[in-house]
Design an enzyme around this catalytic site. Structure first.
Site, PDB file in Angstrom:
ATOM      1  N   ARG A 108       0.872  -1.190   0.000  1.00  0.00           N
ATOM      2  CA  ARG A 108       0.000   0.000   0.000  1.00  0.00           C
ATOM      3  C   ARG A 108       0.896   1.222   0.000  1.00  0.00           C
ATOM      4  NH1 ARG A 108      -5.055   2.126   3.508  1.00  0.00           N
ATOM      5  NH2 ARG A 108      -5.999   0.597   2.143  1.00  0.00           N
ATOM      6  N   HIS A 135      -7.421   0.703  -6.293  1.00  0.00           N
ATOM      7  CA  HIS A 135      -7.631   0.008  -5.004  1.00  0.00           C
ATOM      8  C   HIS A 135      -8.402  -1.294  -5.295  1.00  0.00           C
ATOM      9  CE1 HIS A 135      -7.915  -0.691  -0.862  1.00  0.00           C
ATOM     10  NE2 HIS A 135      -8.787   0.224  -0.476  1.00  0.00           N
ATOM     11  N   GLN A 138     -10.387  -3.548  -2.725  1.00  0.00           N
ATOM     12  CA  GLN A 138     -11.620  -2.915  -2.233  1.00  0.00           C
ATOM     13  C   GLN A 138     -12.814  -3.287  -3.117  1.00  0.00           C
ATOM     14  OE1 GLN A 138     -12.102  -0.725   0.569  1.00  0.00           O
ATOM     15  NE2 GLN A 138     -14.218  -1.186   0.036  1.00  0.00           N
ATOM     16  N   ASP A 232     -16.868   8.202  -1.221  1.00  0.00           N
ATOM     17  CA  ASP A 232     -15.552   8.080  -0.589  1.00  0.00           C
ATOM     18  C   ASP A 232     -15.203   9.466  -0.043  1.00  0.00           C
ATOM     19  OD1 ASP A 232     -13.010   7.263   0.185  1.00  0.00           O
ATOM     20  OD2 ASP A 232     -12.246   6.920  -1.839  1.00  0.00           O
ATOM     21  N   CYS A 273     -16.095   2.871   1.146  1.00  0.00           N
ATOM     22  CA  CYS A 273     -14.952   2.001   1.440  1.00  0.00           C
ATOM     23  C   CYS A 273     -14.459   2.175   2.872  1.00  0.00           C
ATOM     24  CB  CYS A 273     -13.830   2.260   0.440  1.00  0.00           C
ATOM     25  SG  CYS A 273     -13.367   3.999   0.346  1.00  0.00           S
ATOM     26  N   ARG A 318     -13.828  -7.308   3.190  1.00  0.00           N
ATOM     27  CA  ARG A 318     -12.413  -7.120   2.830  1.00  0.00           C
ATOM     28  C   ARG A 318     -11.627  -8.368   3.228  1.00  0.00           C
ATOM     29  NH1 ARG A 318     -10.229  -2.329   2.380  1.00  0.00           N
ATOM     30  NH2 ARG A 318      -8.793  -3.520   1.101  1.00  0.00           N
TER      31      ARG A 318
HETATM   32  N1   CP Z   1     -11.095   0.764   2.823  1.00  0.00           N
HETATM   33  C1   CP Z   1      -9.800   0.683   3.194  1.00  0.00           C
HETATM   34  O1   CP Z   1      -8.909   0.406   2.383  1.00  0.00           O
HETATM   35  O2   CP Z   1      -9.591   0.910   4.508  1.00  0.00           O
HETATM   36  P1   CP Z   1      -8.178   1.095   5.233  1.00  0.00           P
HETATM   37  O3   CP Z   1      -7.587   2.379   4.673  1.00  0.00           O
HETATM   38  O4   CP Z   1      -8.485   1.183   6.681  1.00  0.00           O
HETATM   39  O5   CP Z   1      -7.314  -0.073   4.881  1.00  0.00           O
HETATM   40  N1  NVA Z   2      -9.644   7.244  -1.602  1.00  0.00           N
HETATM   41  C1  NVA Z   2      -9.253   6.892  -0.268  1.00  0.00           C
HETATM   42  C2  NVA Z   2      -9.520   5.440  -0.029  1.00  0.00           C
HETATM   43  C3  NVA Z   2      -9.185   4.955   1.350  1.00  0.00           C
HETATM   44  C4  NVA Z   2      -9.509   3.507   1.541  1.00  0.00           C
HETATM   45  C5  NVA Z   2      -7.795   7.219  -0.052  1.00  0.00           C
HETATM   46  O1  NVA Z   2      -6.986   6.927  -0.936  1.00  0.00           O
HETATM   47  O2  NVA Z   2      -7.457   7.791   0.976  1.00  0.00           O
END
Ligand code: CP
Ligand code: NVA
Length: 330
Positions: A108, A135, A138, A232, A273, A318
């Protein structure tokens, strides 16, 4: 367990055919069932995976750790301040080293190229746990959750994404919906539409799947008759300096009761998400209240906690979807 995806990386969902995505989803439902009845599934006993996190995470990190333990796999968390990556060692060298020791790598972080390089040089499956661009894990959870509410055939399902139409979540939903044949709408101001290149790719995928893709700032076109509203946060991780600009662009795109009513569908589901700014119980929520006078951002607390909301099913899924990806690719 079908092993046809063994050795593959998940960088974006477009790396996979709709049949392969369906295999991941069906495996997810099966693994959820096994977990519910307490049937052990330690099918990768003795393997090791690395979890690389440049950005923070609750769901993704927890899902990888619990899924790994359930499969008999040992997960090792390597946070951004724990390893040499970027500061003292290149992505390529890091990838080669980790590939010599681990059976799989989750990443990540910021640049999508980093996850591509890890996959190119490590020689083991690499899973994208979120980059600035995509992502994909997700969307597997999102599709699994929609299947639980609407049945396994998602073709033609009316899904409306509202808000920042050019972030990782929107980009991935756009392509995944185009692949899987949904009636997908993005409701956003013109300034926040996805990249033209992604829009073209979505239209190409839709030509094969029968998906319908609508990008609009017209509330009627996006909302009427929709079955799911998805949103989001307004400024993603790494874009915190854009918050004021986004509040100005998106304040009329808040998912609230009036927006749900606009659909004409009392059964419309709400998805997110997460994490979400639906109250002032966070540090950021308090700062936004002090600076901009808003107590809720992308969704109201009322909608978030309403019976329309399925956000916690989505969060739980998830785990099952990430487990399926690991089960199939390790
Ligand atoms: N939705 C999601 O990816 O959550 P986190 O950022 O907590 O991993
Ligand atoms: N769009 C958001 C998603 C988090 C799961 C981000 O990148 O922060």
């Amino acid at each position: 367990m079908n092993g046809s995806l063994r050795g593959r990386s998940l960088l974006t969902l477009t790396d996979f055919t709709p049949q392969e995505i369906n295999l991941m989803l069906e495996t997810s439902h099966e693994l959820k069932r096994q977990k519910r009845i307490g049937q052990p599934h330690r099918i990768h006993e003795g393997k090791n995976i690395a979890l690389l996190f440049e950005k923070t995470s609750t769901r993704t990190r927890s899902a990888f750790v619990v899924a790994a333990n359930d499969l008999g796999v040992n997960p090792e968390f390597l946070g951004k301040d724990d390893i040499q990556l970027g500061k003292k060692e290149s992505v390529k060298d890091t990838a080669i080293v980790l590939g010599r020791m681990f059976d799989g790598i989750e990443f990540r972080g910021f640049k999508h190229e980093t996850v591509e390089q890890l996959a190119k040089f490590s020689g083991v499956p690499v899973w994208n746990g979120l980059t600035d661009k995509f992502h994909p894990t997700q969307m597997l959870a999102d599709f699994m959750t929609m299947q639980e509410y609407f049945g396994h055939n998602l073709k033609g399902l009316k899904l409306t994404y509202v808000g920042d139409g050019r972030n990782n979540t929107a980009n991935t939903l756009l392509l995944a919906s185009a692949q899987m044949g949904l009636d997908f709408r993005i409701l956003s101001p013109n300034e926040l539409r996805p990249d033209e290149q992604l829009i073209n790719q979505a239209h190409q995928l839709a030509a094969t799947s029968g998906a319908k893709i609508t990008l609009t700032d017209n509330f009627d076109d996006a909302l009427i008759g929709t079955q799911v509203i998805y949103t989001d946060i307004w400024a993603s991780m790494g874009e915190e300096d854009k918050l004021e600009e986004r509040i100005n662009l998106l304040r009329y795109y808040q998912v609230n009761r009036a927006m749900l009513d606009h659909t004409g569908n009392p059964e419309v589901k709400f998805m997110h998400c997460l994490p979400s700014f639906h109250n002032t119980e966070t540090q950021v929520g308090q700062e936004v209240q002090e600076k901009f006078g808003l107590t809720e951002m992308e969704v109201t607390d009322e909608v978030f906690n309403s019976t329309n909301s399925i956000v916690f099913d989505e969060a739980e899924n998830r785990l099952h979807t990430i487990k399926a990806v690991m089960a199939l690719t390790l």
